[in-house]
Structure formats: C-alpha cells, structure tokens
Design a protein around this motif. Sequence first.
Motif, mmCIF file in Angstrom:
data_model
loop_
_atom_site.group_PDB
_atom_site.id
_atom_site.type_symbol
_atom_site.label_atom_id
_atom_site.label_comp_id
_atom_site.label_asym_id
_atom_site.label_seq_id
_atom_site.Cartn_x
_atom_site.Cartn_y
_atom_site.Cartn_z
ATOM 1 N N ALA A 1 0.811 -1.224 0.000
ATOM 2 C CA ALA A 1 0.000 0.000 0.000
ATOM 3 C C ALA A 1 0.838 1.265 0.000
ATOM 4 N N THR A 2 2.140 1.152 0.313
ATOM 5 C CA THR A 2 2.995 2.350 0.289
ATOM 6 C C THR A 2 3.193 2.873 -1.129
ATOM 7 N N ASP B 1 0.739 3.612 -2.866
ATOM 8 C CA ASP B 1 -0.375 4.557 -2.942
ATOM 9 C C ASP B 1 0.061 5.856 -2.254
ATOM 10 N N PRO B 2 0.197 6.973 -2.989
ATOM 11 C CA PRO B 2 0.661 8.229 -2.388
ATOM 12 C C PRO B 2 -0.193 8.689 -1.208
ATOM 13 N N VAL B 3 -1.491 8.426 -1.261
ATOM 14 C CA VAL B 3 -2.370 8.821 -0.161
ATOM 15 C C VAL B 3 -1.965 8.105 1.123
ATOM 16 N N VAL B 4 -1.442 6.906 0.988
ATOM 17 C CA VAL B 4 -1.008 6.121 2.149
ATOM 18 C C VAL B 4 0.402 6.522 2.559
ATOM 19 N N SER B 5 1.327 6.541 1.611
ATOM 20 C CA SER B 5 2.749 6.747 1.936
ATOM 21 C C SER B 5 3.049 8.139 2.491
ATOM 22 N N GLN B 6 2.217 9.137 2.156
ATOM 23 C CA GLN B 6 2.478 10.508 2.591
ATOM 24 C C GLN B 6 1.806 10.868 3.909
ATOM 25 N N ASN B 7 1.158 9.892 4.529
ATOM 26 C CA ASN B 7 0.432 10.174 5.776
ATOM 27 C C ASN B 7 0.703 9.039 6.767
ATOM 28 N N ALA C 1 -0.400 8.420 9.726
ATOM 29 C CA ALA C 1 -1.627 7.887 10.324
ATOM 30 C C ALA C 1 -2.331 6.954 9.349
ATOM 31 N N MET C 2 -2.305 7.336 8.075
ATOM 32 C CA MET C 2 -2.927 6.502 7.049
ATOM 33 C C MET C 2 -2.169 5.188 6.894
ATOM 34 N N MET C 3 -0.836 5.249 6.939
ATOM 35 C CA MET C 3 -0.030 4.029 6.839
ATOM 36 C C MET C 3 -0.370 3.078 7.988
ATOM 37 N N GLN C 4 -0.517 3.624 9.174
ATOM 38 C CA GLN C 4 -0.854 2.797 10.330
ATOM 39 C C GLN C 4 -2.234 2.163 10.168
ATOM 40 N N ALA C 5 -3.194 2.973 9.730
ATOM 41 C CA ALA C 5 -4.566 2.474 9.566
ATOM 42 C C ALA C 5 -4.642 1.392 8.501
ATOM 43 N N VAL C 6 -3.941 1.605 7.380
ATOM 44 C CA VAL C 6 -3.982 0.629 6.288
ATOM 45 C C VAL C 6 -3.305 -0.671 6.702
ATOM 46 N N MET C 7 -2.187 -0.581 7.427
ATOM 47 C CA MET C 7 -1.520 -1.795 7.878
ATOM 48 C C MET C 7 -2.431 -2.606 8.797
ATOM 49 N N ILE C 8 -3.075 -1.919 9.735
ATOM 50 C CA ILE C 8 -4.007 -2.621 10.629
ATOM 51 C C ILE C 8 -5.170 -3.191 9.827
ATOM 52 N N GLY C 9 -5.717 -2.384 8.915
ATOM 53 C CA GLY C 9 -6.844 -2.847 8.104
ATOM 54 C C GLY C 9 -6.494 -4.049 7.252
#
Length: 327
Positions: free
Chosen positions: A17-18, A20-26, A28-36
Amino acid sequence: MDTGTHVVMGIALGGLATLDPVVSQNPAMMQAVMIGAVVGSQAPDFDTVLKLKNNASYIRHHRGVTHSVPFWFIWPTLITIVLALMIPGVSLIHLWLWTFLAVFIHVFVDIFNAYGTKALSPFKPKWMALGIINIFDPFIFSAHIVAILFWRYGFDPGWTFLIMFGVIALYYVWRVSEQRKVRKELEVLHPDATHIFTSPTFRWSQWHIVVRTEKKLYVAQMKNGTVNYFETYPFEPIPDHPVINSARKDKNLAAFLSFSPTYRWEVHREKSGYTVKFIDLRYRTKGYYPFIAIVKMDEDHNILSSYTGWIYNTNTLQRKLEVAAEG
C-alpha cells in the motif's frame, strides 16, 4: 490457507500500500492501512469460533457465509468504520479499498486448496475447492518472510511486495498447469471417470488422488509422474435404507455430507444396535483415513452418539463418542 500465511499476506499488503501516495504521505494513514490489511486478511476466518460450539457447526459453516460475496464488502466496511473512529483524518475510500483487497485475497487463495470455500455464495452456494495449493504452502509462506526481511533491511516495501506478488502469481499459474497434467494423465488411465479429485501435498511432485467411475472408487497417489494405487472400492451411492436414513438426520453426519464430495460408507450391526460410518477418501495418511463421521444407534434407530472430524486412533474416537453420548 493457514492462519500464519494469512497474517503475512496482510503485512505484505500493508507494505504494498505504500505505492499509494495517499497512504505513503500520511503516517496515520499508513498505520490504519496496515491494521486494516492485517485484520482484513484474518476477518473471513473469524467463524473459527464455531469450534467452541461443536465440530458439526464448524465443518458445516466454516468458510461459508463469512467468505461469501456480501461479506467481501461487509468486512472492509466494518473494519474501516472502527479504524476511522480510532484514527481520525484517514481517507475512508483508500482505507476501505486496501482492506477490501485483503479480504478478497483471503477468500481467493482459499479456493485453491482441497478444503475450499463458498466464495460465490449466495449466488453459487456450492463449495469451490480446486485442490491445487496445500493449505500451508512452504513456498508462499517463505516468499512472504523473505520479502518482509528485505523490507526490514531497507528495501522499498511497495516494490518489494509487488515483485513478490508477481512471483507468487506465476507460482499459482505453474501449480494450475501441474494439476492439469495430473488430471490429463488420470483421464487417460480412466477414460470412464466421472469425477477426479486431487489434493496437493507439501511436495510439489506428489498429489493425493481419488478417481470415481460409475462402478469403482480408486484411491491413489501421483508421485513424480507415476500413479500408485492404494485401494479400490465399489462405488455405492447412499441407499434408501431405514438405518442410514435415520443416521442422516444426525447433525454430525449431515455436516460431513455437506462438506465431503467423495467418501465410502459402512453399516455395522452391533449387539445392541447399529454403527454407521462415513469416510472421506481425500485425506489418506499412512494407510489411514482420518476424516470421518460416525453415528451409533440403538435397535429402534434412535441416535445414541455421533462424531465428525479428524481422528487418528480408535481410543480417541471412543472417548469422543462417550462424551457425545453423555451430552
């Protein structure tokens, strides 16, 4: 697949998912996506809690509704809602999409082993079990571990896992091709076959096989391109018989029959009643068939005790039947 493989698949998707720029640049988003991704890769197997109830419920429903088409969308929606409440400010769409991918891949890879799943339920409620990949595949698991170590030591996670998934996709194509070769060989040996069941093993060149014709059941093994036959049984459809009809009302036997596509049955007259036994022929291990269903009845066909599941010795089976009778 097994739980461990689903866990590393979730981690791999979180790394992928990294890209995905929306994920890699945030962060909090990286943490949420990893958990998800990790939770989503496990979610369809939450029905494992059915084991706490009894084997019949587990066998009949595991990989059923929780893997069905509606739950492809229900699981990521529930996970996304919970994570959005815990981690404010995340992109709901991107979080949902990556979690959905984790759920979908879980269901997709489960189709390829001999156990299978009801992935297309309710549109197609039958079990889908291709019998191509072992429930634990050392190559797939090891590929994930190697890629995770590459990430740990500084390699870009997105590209590392993208390459890894590409290699695994090619591996699946190769395994599909290998199974087709096995089936073609068996079709030549048994042109009258109505069904051919294959189950993969830890060894790439070895397959468990059951061939059904209109009159016979052949239990065999394909090893290094050679078919070795173990047992041959007459193929006898379940008869319309009072003893068996009464046994089929039992929940354990009903669960077994809802799951097993190839089996043989036996009826034994006992001193004080009957024993009805069904044996799944796909899982022959060291000359023994461990997956069974057994029902004990009295003279009037009343069910005294029953069991379905994996049994590797008669003492264990007897204990389980005694417990069932007491319950």
